[in-house]
Design a protein around this motif. Sequence first.
Motif, mmCIF file in Angstrom:
data_model
loop_
_atom_site.group_PDB
_atom_site.id
_atom_site.type_symbol
_atom_site.label_atom_id
_atom_site.label_comp_id
_atom_site.label_asym_id
_atom_site.label_seq_id
_atom_site.Cartn_x
_atom_site.Cartn_y
_atom_site.Cartn_z
ATOM 1 N N ARG A 190 1.224 -1.437 -0.096
ATOM 2 C CA ARG A 190 -0.452 0.306 -0.456
ATOM 3 C C ARG A 190 0.639 1.420 -0.224
ATOM 4 O O ARG A 190 0.694 2.351 -0.570
ATOM 5 C CB ARG A 190 -0.714 0.317 1.508
ATOM 6 C CG ARG A 190 -1.749 -0.518 1.030
ATOM 7 C CD ARG A 190 -2.949 -0.448 2.239
ATOM 8 N NE ARG A 190 -4.277 -1.437 2.033
ATOM 9 C CZ ARG A 190 -4.900 -1.964 3.083
ATOM 10 N NH1 ARG A 190 -4.521 -1.394 4.247
ATOM 11 N NH2 ARG A 190 -6.080 -2.388 2.644
ATOM 12 N N ARG A 191 2.015 1.015 0.426
ATOM 13 C CA ARG A 191 2.713 2.225 0.551
ATOM 14 C C ARG A 191 3.754 2.480 -0.639
ATOM 15 O O ARG A 191 3.572 3.922 -0.891
ATOM 16 C CB ARG A 191 3.654 2.065 2.293
ATOM 17 C CG ARG A 191 4.867 3.032 1.640
ATOM 18 C CD ARG A 191 5.877 3.025 3.192
ATOM 19 N NE ARG A 191 6.312 4.879 3.498
ATOM 20 C CZ ARG A 191 6.625 4.950 3.983
ATOM 21 N NH1 ARG A 191 6.345 4.751 5.272
ATOM 22 N NH2 ARG A 191 7.280 6.431 4.589
ATOM 23 N N PHE A 192 4.107 1.777 -1.104
ATOM 24 C CA PHE A 192 5.027 1.747 -1.946
ATOM 25 C C PHE A 192 4.255 1.426 -3.679
ATOM 26 O O PHE A 192 5.241 2.086 -4.787
ATOM 27 C CB PHE A 192 6.257 0.766 -1.639
ATOM 28 C CG PHE A 192 7.470 1.449 -1.080
ATOM 29 C CD1 PHE A 192 7.561 2.433 -0.328
ATOM 30 C CD2 PHE A 192 7.191 0.248 0.667
ATOM 31 C CE1 PHE A 192 8.387 2.561 0.697
ATOM 32 C CE2 PHE A 192 7.667 0.460 1.516
ATOM 33 C CZ PHE A 192 8.396 2.255 1.541
ATOM 34 N N ARG A 193 3.222 0.580 -3.420
ATOM 35 C CA ARG A 193 2.479 0.388 -5.061
ATOM 36 C C ARG A 193 0.883 0.889 -4.480
ATOM 37 O O ARG A 193 0.218 -0.362 -5.066
ATOM 38 C CB ARG A 193 2.893 -0.791 -5.206
ATOM 39 C CG ARG A 193 4.409 -1.667 -5.443
ATOM 40 C CD ARG A 193 4.855 -2.032 -6.221
ATOM 41 N NE ARG A 193 3.906 -2.753 -7.401
ATOM 42 C CZ ARG A 193 4.131 -3.362 -8.767
ATOM 43 N NH1 ARG A 193 5.049 -3.988 -8.283
ATOM 44 N NH2 ARG A 193 3.516 -2.687 -9.558
ATOM 45 N N PRO A 194 0.779 1.739 -4.406
ATOM 46 C CA PRO A 194 -0.751 2.754 -4.286
ATOM 47 C C PRO A 194 -1.556 1.755 -5.460
ATOM 48 O O PRO A 194 -2.350 2.014 -4.916
ATOM 49 C CB PRO A 194 -0.844 3.809 -3.720
ATOM 50 C CG PRO A 194 0.443 4.182 -4.413
ATOM 51 C CD PRO A 194 1.403 3.316 -4.220
ATOM 52 N N GLN A 195 -0.777 2.015 -6.655
ATOM 53 C CA GLN A 195 -2.119 1.910 -7.388
ATOM 54 C C GLN A 195 -2.277 0.260 -7.958
ATOM 55 O O GLN A 195 -2.253 0.077 -9.318
ATOM 56 C CB GLN A 195 -0.789 2.511 -8.703
ATOM 57 C CG GLN A 195 -0.055 1.792 -9.454
ATOM 58 C CD GLN A 195 1.989 1.872 -8.881
ATOM 59 O OE1 GLN A 195 1.767 2.962 -7.893
ATOM 60 N NE2 GLN A 195 2.852 1.792 -9.208
#
Length: 137
Positions: free
Chosen positions: A11-16
Amino acid sequence: MAFALVRAGLRRFRPQEPHPKRWALLTAGLATPLLCWAGVYLALFLISYYPHRSFNPSGWAFSPDTRYEMVDELRDSRGLIGLDAAQVSALLGKPYYQQATSWEYSLGMQPGFSIDGEGLQLEFQDGKVVRTSTHQN
């Protein structure tokens, strides 16, 4: 716990990322058994590890509880084979148990799962050492 950590990282490093739960579940499912195996392996290694030292007569005499660290090198070098009783006594000192054809030296408690100490047995024939062995006391 691993699942929650991986999901938070996604969620933090790949929100997409459209399905972070799936990736987190897959990653945690693969990593958890590997980490458990590594933890067990590390624990067994730490329990059974002990340093190997070269034989030293003064270390043998003054550290009877850690003689197990030196006995492998002493036996593998076959330096005791062929020595007479006086030479063995000068090198290793007085045995804790002595018979006419065999002497035993205490080696201390080797790390691991053993509850008994180890011993070094020297077998004599015609007044000379012909065989060495280690055993549990």
